[in-house]
Write a protein that holds these residues in place. Structure first.
Motif, mmCIF file in Angstrom:
data_model
loop_
_atom_site.group_PDB
_atom_site.id
_atom_site.type_symbol
_atom_site.label_atom_id
_atom_site.label_comp_id
_atom_site.label_asym_id
_atom_site.label_seq_id
_atom_site.Cartn_x
_atom_site.Cartn_y
_atom_site.Cartn_z
ATOM 1 N N SER A 112 0.871 -1.209 -0.029
ATOM 2 C CA SER A 112 -0.072 0.123 -0.074
ATOM 3 C C SER A 112 0.911 1.234 -0.116
ATOM 4 O O SER A 112 0.555 2.080 -0.616
ATOM 5 C CB SER A 112 -0.920 -0.012 1.076
ATOM 6 O OG SER A 112 -1.852 -0.999 1.067
ATOM 7 N N LYS A 113 1.961 1.121 0.890
ATOM 8 C CA LYS A 113 2.746 2.323 0.687
ATOM 9 C C LYS A 113 3.685 2.608 -0.743
ATOM 10 O O LYS A 113 3.786 3.661 -1.145
ATOM 11 C CB LYS A 113 3.931 2.218 2.097
ATOM 12 C CG LYS A 113 4.723 3.355 2.034
ATOM 13 C CD LYS A 113 5.743 3.081 3.320
ATOM 14 C CE LYS A 113 6.658 4.063 3.444
ATOM 15 N NZ LYS A 113 7.540 4.183 4.707
ATOM 16 N N LEU A 114 3.925 1.465 -1.101
ATOM 17 C CA LEU A 114 4.435 1.477 -2.546
ATOM 18 C C LEU A 114 3.471 2.224 -3.660
ATOM 19 O O LEU A 114 3.944 2.927 -4.346
ATOM 20 C CB LEU A 114 4.960 0.096 -3.096
ATOM 21 C CG LEU A 114 5.457 0.040 -4.409
ATOM 22 C CD1 LEU A 114 6.549 1.018 -4.633
ATOM 23 C CD2 LEU A 114 5.651 -1.354 -5.078
ATOM 24 N N ILE A 115 2.264 1.752 -3.629
ATOM 25 C CA ILE A 115 1.266 2.475 -4.475
ATOM 26 C C ILE A 115 1.235 3.855 -4.169
ATOM 27 O O ILE A 115 1.087 4.575 -5.046
ATOM 28 C CB ILE A 115 -0.013 1.695 -4.231
ATOM 29 C CG1 ILE A 115 -0.084 0.180 -4.701
ATOM 30 C CG2 ILE A 115 -1.287 2.521 -4.591
ATOM 31 C CD1 ILE A 115 -0.027 0.229 -6.399
ATOM 32 N N MET A 116 1.055 4.564 -2.812
ATOM 33 C CA MET A 116 0.947 5.715 -2.659
ATOM 34 C C MET A 116 2.250 6.262 -2.956
ATOM 35 O O MET A 116 2.118 7.476 -3.409
ATOM 36 C CB MET A 116 0.869 5.743 -1.178
ATOM 37 C CG MET A 116 -0.607 5.545 -0.621
ATOM 38 S SD MET A 116 -2.010 6.078 -1.694
ATOM 39 C CE MET A 116 -1.839 7.790 -1.219
ATOM 40 N N ARG A 117 3.502 5.659 -2.938
ATOM 41 C CA ARG A 117 4.726 6.278 -3.343
ATOM 42 C C ARG A 117 4.696 6.495 -5.045
ATOM 43 O O ARG A 117 5.053 7.759 -5.457
ATOM 44 C CB ARG A 117 5.904 5.384 -3.008
ATOM 45 C CG ARG A 117 7.221 6.052 -3.312
ATOM 46 C CD ARG A 117 8.462 5.081 -3.209
ATOM 47 N NE ARG A 117 9.680 5.818 -3.204
ATOM 48 C CZ ARG A 117 10.798 5.414 -3.045
ATOM 49 N NH1 ARG A 117 11.029 4.152 -2.709
ATOM 50 N NH2 ARG A 117 11.875 6.190 -3.440
ATOM 51 N N LEU A 118 4.475 5.544 -5.816
ATOM 52 C CA LEU A 118 4.207 5.874 -7.011
ATOM 53 C C LEU A 118 3.334 6.657 -7.483
ATOM 54 O O LEU A 118 3.437 7.457 -8.552
ATOM 55 C CB LEU A 118 3.912 4.386 -7.581
ATOM 56 C CG LEU A 118 4.135 4.155 -9.071
ATOM 57 C CD1 LEU A 118 5.391 4.492 -9.649
ATOM 58 C CD2 LEU A 118 3.794 2.597 -9.532
ATOM 59 N N LEU A 119 1.963 6.835 -6.747
ATOM 60 C CA LEU A 119 1.044 7.879 -7.172
ATOM 61 C C LEU A 119 1.550 9.237 -6.973
ATOM 62 O O LEU A 119 1.309 10.092 -7.887
ATOM 63 C CB LEU A 119 -0.069 7.455 -6.296
ATOM 64 C CG LEU A 119 -1.457 8.716 -6.586
ATOM 65 C CD1 LEU A 119 -2.071 8.000 -7.888
ATOM 66 C CD2 LEU A 119 -2.459 8.312 -5.349
ATOM 67 N N LEU A 120 2.294 9.438 -5.941
ATOM 68 C CA LEU A 120 2.902 10.777 -5.610
ATOM 69 C C LEU A 120 4.315 11.132 -6.285
ATOM 70 O O LEU A 120 5.057 12.068 -5.796
ATOM 71 C CB LEU A 120 2.673 11.238 -4.298
ATOM 72 C CG LEU A 120 1.255 11.009 -3.716
ATOM 73 C CD1 LEU A 120 1.138 11.190 -2.205
ATOM 74 C CD2 LEU A 120 0.272 11.985 -4.438
ATOM 75 N N PHE A 121 4.926 9.967 -7.003
ATOM 76 C CA PHE A 121 6.107 9.994 -7.536
ATOM 77 C C PHE A 121 6.435 11.523 -8.030
ATOM 78 O O PHE A 121 5.750 12.088 -9.016
ATOM 79 C CB PHE A 121 6.586 8.880 -8.311
ATOM 80 C CG PHE A 121 7.850 8.669 -8.566
ATOM 81 C CD1 PHE A 121 8.567 8.122 -7.150
ATOM 82 C CD2 PHE A 121 8.628 8.717 -9.472
ATOM 83 C CE1 PHE A 121 9.962 7.739 -7.191
ATOM 84 C CE2 PHE A 121 9.888 8.311 -9.515
ATOM 85 C CZ PHE A 121 10.576 7.836 -8.258
#
Length: 258
Positions: free
Chosen positions: A96-105
């Motif tokens: 979930s943290k990876l998804i958010m990181r990629l979303l806000l990259f």
């Protein structure tokens, strides 16, 4: 390495497990090469390490892709069958943290979908800013309805933001439609659907068409994403605080062991 594309990838910068980081001009390219590229701890750790490298570089864009017939085929249920409930919980927090990181990259990102992208793999693809899917083979599909699984709440908010709330959302998320590249293009799920030999070169061209000669100021781009995806961020934070992400791990762990 060519990834069967007219844009050739030479001189890898770094390998982390089965993932490799390349640079084509001022674009970072992460290539996944582990068969179905199932989502597990090893996947998330390697992906994050290469994202660290991309952020520390002055590149202006990011592309992720794979080799073979899969982009990403979702959760590694066989692996989850072997780990503890606590480890499954930890994985869902990390993913979930990876998804958010990629979303806000902080640089524009593009998923060059070379083959099948199912479930969590499809979610990973649409989390990028741009999507390109090969036209000749492979499906983009949120198939949870067919395998008796549900997404986490913030995933639904993310998918509504990315896909919209009209018939495409109903078809994709509720009915689990399998989209070919041309179908995904017609329905607004991807930005282009080239043939496989042109997948990477057209992805590079598309990404460059947005950022031009100078690229985006990273802080400005990340702030814009934070504003646009505020509903996703809020739901993610709520899911964390209310334990929905951990509970999802418990549910998947139970089903994986049936």
């Amino acid at each position: 390495m060519s990834v069967k594309s007219s844009a050739h990838l030479n001189a890898p910068v770094r390998n982390v497990g089965t993932m490799t980081l390349y640079f084509v001009d001022d674009i970072a390219v992460i290539v996944m090469d582990n068969g179905e590229n199932r989502l597990n701890d090893t996947f998330v750790i390697a992906f994050n390490e290469l994202l660290d490298d991309v952020e520390s570089n002055s590149c202006r864009g990011l592309i992720t892709t794979s080799v073979g017939k899969f982009y990403c085929n979702g959760l590694d249920l066989a692996w989850m069958n072997e780990i503890s409930k606590e480890q499954t919980r930890d994985f869902f927090l990390k993913f979930s943290k990876l998804i958010m990181r990629l979303l806000l990259f902080p640089v524009p990102s593009l998923a060059a979908v070379n083959g099948h992208a199912f479930a969590g793999g499809a979610l990973l693809a649409i989390t990028h800013d741009l999507q390109v899917q090969r036209r000749d083979t492979g499906w983009l599909c949120f198939n949870e309805v067919f395998i008796n699984k549900q997404f986490i709440k913030f995933h639904y908010t993310l998918m509504r933001t990315k896909i919209g709330t009209g018939h495409s959302y109903t078809d994709a998320v509720i009915l689990g439609k399998r989209y070919t590249g041309p179908e995904a293009l017609i329905n607004g799920l991807v930005h282009a659907a080239p043939s496989m030999p042109l997948l990477l070169s057209e992805s590079i061209q598309l990404l460059k068409s947005f950022y031009g000669k100078s690229g985006y100021p990273r802080e400005s781009l990340q702030l814009m994403k934070s504003d646009v995806y505020r509903d996703v961020i809020n739901q993610y934070q709520q899911d964390l605080s209310e334990g929905h992400i951990i509970n999802k791990g418990d549910i998947i762990a139970k089903k994986a062991k049936l």
